[in-house]
Design a protein around this motif. Structure first.
Motif, short mmCIF file in Angstrom:
data_model
loop_
_atom_site.label_atom_id
_atom_site.label_comp_id
_atom_site.label_asym_id
_atom_site.label_seq_id
_atom_site.Cartn_x
_atom_site.Cartn_y
_atom_site.Cartn_z
N THR A 18 0.85 -1.19 0.00
CA THR A 18 0.00 0.00 0.00
C THR A 18 0.89 1.24 0.00
O THR A 18 0.50 2.28 -0.52
N PHE A 19 2.06 1.14 0.62
CA PHE A 19 2.99 2.28 0.69
C PHE A 19 2.23 3.53 1.14
O PHE A 19 2.19 4.54 0.44
N HIS A 23 8.15 4.09 3.47
CA HIS A 23 9.07 4.50 4.54
C HIS A 23 10.46 3.90 4.31
O HIS A 23 10.66 3.12 3.37
N HIS A 26 10.90 0.08 3.80
CA HIS A 26 10.61 -0.44 2.46
C HIS A 26 11.85 -0.33 1.56
O HIS A 26 12.24 -1.27 0.87
N GLY A 115 7.49 -9.10 2.91
CA GLY A 115 7.92 -9.09 4.29
C GLY A 115 7.43 -10.35 4.99
O GLY A 115 6.47 -10.99 4.53
N ASP A 117 5.69 -10.88 7.56
CA ASP A 117 4.27 -10.88 7.94
C ASP A 117 3.39 -11.24 6.75
O ASP A 117 2.45 -12.03 6.86
N SER A 118 3.72 -10.68 5.59
CA SER A 118 2.95 -10.98 4.38
C SER A 118 3.17 -12.42 3.93
O SER A 118 2.23 -13.11 3.54
N ARG A 142 11.33 -9.36 9.22
CA ARG A 142 10.73 -8.13 9.73
C ARG A 142 10.73 -8.19 11.25
O ARG A 142 10.27 -9.20 11.81
N ILE A 169 14.70 -3.36 9.98
CA ILE A 169 14.39 -2.02 10.46
C ILE A 169 12.95 -2.00 10.99
O ILE A 169 12.02 -2.36 10.27
N VAL A 171 10.16 -0.32 11.42
CA VAL A 171 9.29 0.81 11.09
C VAL A 171 8.13 0.28 10.25
O VAL A 171 8.29 -0.68 9.49
N ALA A 173 4.29 1.70 8.16
CA ALA A 173 3.52 2.86 7.72
C ALA A 173 2.54 3.28 8.82
O ALA A 173 2.26 4.47 8.99
N THR A 174 2.07 2.30 9.58
CA THR A 174 1.16 2.62 10.70
C THR A 174 1.85 3.56 11.69
O THR A 174 1.25 4.54 12.16
P1 ATP Z 1 1.00 -0.78 7.44
O1 ATP Z 1 1.68 -0.42 8.73
O2 ATP Z 1 0.09 0.30 6.92
O3 ATP Z 1 0.34 -2.14 7.47
P2 ATP Z 1 3.54 -1.55 6.17
O4 ATP Z 1 4.58 -0.70 6.80
O5 ATP Z 1 3.45 -3.00 6.58
O6 ATP Z 1 2.12 -0.84 6.29
P3 ATP Z 1 2.98 -2.15 3.39
O7 ATP Z 1 2.89 -1.16 2.30
O8 ATP Z 1 1.73 -2.79 3.86
O9 ATP Z 1 3.74 -1.42 4.62
O10 ATP Z 1 4.07 -3.25 3.08
C1 ATP Z 1 4.50 -3.62 1.80
C2 ATP Z 1 5.46 -4.78 1.96
O11 ATP Z 1 6.60 -4.36 2.70
C3 ATP Z 1 4.88 -5.98 2.75
O12 ATP Z 1 5.35 -7.17 2.15
C4 ATP Z 1 5.47 -5.80 4.14
O13 ATP Z 1 5.60 -7.03 4.81
C5 ATP Z 1 6.84 -5.23 3.81
N1 ATP Z 1 7.41 -4.39 4.87
C6 ATP Z 1 6.96 -3.20 5.30
N2 ATP Z 1 7.74 -2.69 6.26
C7 ATP Z 1 8.73 -3.60 6.46
C8 ATP Z 1 9.87 -3.66 7.36
N3 ATP Z 1 10.12 -2.70 8.24
N4 ATP Z 1 10.66 -4.77 7.27
C9 ATP Z 1 10.39 -5.76 6.37
N5 ATP Z 1 9.34 -5.75 5.51
C10 ATP Z 1 8.52 -4.69 5.56
#
Ligand code: ATP
Length: 205
Positions: A18-19, A23, A26, A115, A117-118, A142, A169, A171, A173-174
């Protein structure tokens, strides 16, 4: 006559999100996977506004796309992709990969970057079993997300993934949105041009 010329396939990373907003986590993840797997290019694929998830994006797709462009502008190998925005309807990774394959041709090798989590939730994605046929899956560490490929069931789409620990790292987007809504500086969390864009457009207040 068969050609003796060997052409290495171009290796393209596909990093969807979603970006909201993009941050430093990413960008660091993409850089570390690019280096680890020697990718020629990484596409940052921005989801559309119609993405079906519990919490829809806060900023409009056009703003999220513009911020990605600003954040990757100085990295030659990084490109923002609007393939999911121009396609009408919800964003599913399987469609993203099919469209990119059609756009880029058969010579390209695709690497889907997700990431931890995904990656863990990939078994719930649409046509999950197709995803591994369309791209190599790369799971990235992550912070706070325990993830072990070895412990996944063989039927899980990420069980054959390549694992790159990455920069770890902490961080999200939340967190960036939370800082902005409480008037805290995000200068250490996002690219300076992204911070300026957010301020000028008065986003996430
Ligand atoms: P939100 O906090 O809004 O859920 P997010 O920071 O997870 O957002 P997304 O745009 O949902 O960001 O993530 C895009 C991809 O980047 C996903 O595969 C997510 O797992 C990965 N990602 C985001 N932040 C990190 C991080 N700090 N370390 C590793 N992977 C990350």
């Amino acid at each position: 006559m068969a050609s003796s010329r060997v052409t290495a396939n171009r290796k393209v990373g596909v990093f969807g999100g979603t970006f909201d907003p993009i941050h430093n986590g990413h960008v660091a993840v993409a850089e570390s996977v690019r280096e680890a797997l020697d990718l020629d290019q990484v596409l940052f694929v921005v989801t559309s506004d119609q993405w079906l998830r519990e919490n829809p994006p806060v900023a409009a797709a056009a703003d999220r796309f513009n911020m990605v462009e600003l954040a990757v502008d100085n990295v030659l190998e990084f490109t923002a992709s609007d393939v999911d925005i121009v396609r009408e309807g919800s964003t599913y990774t399987v469609d993203t990969l099919r469209d990119l394959r059609a756009q880029l041709g058969d010579e390209v090798e695709l690497y889907l970057i997700v990431g931890a989590d995904s990656a863990a939730s990939m078994n719930r994605w649409k046509d999950a079993e197709q995803i591994g046929k369309l791209a190599n899956i790369v799971a990235v560490g992550r912070p706070g997300q325990a993830f072990a490929i070895q412990s996944l069931d063989k039927s899980h789409p990420a069980s054959g993934a390549e694992y790159v620990e990455g920069p770890m790292i902490d961080v999200s987007a939340t967190l960036v949105r939370k800082f902005l809504s409480t008037a805290q500086s995000v200068d250490t969390l996002v690219h300076e041009n992204v911070a300026k864009y957010i301020e000028n457009r008065n986003l996430y207040r």
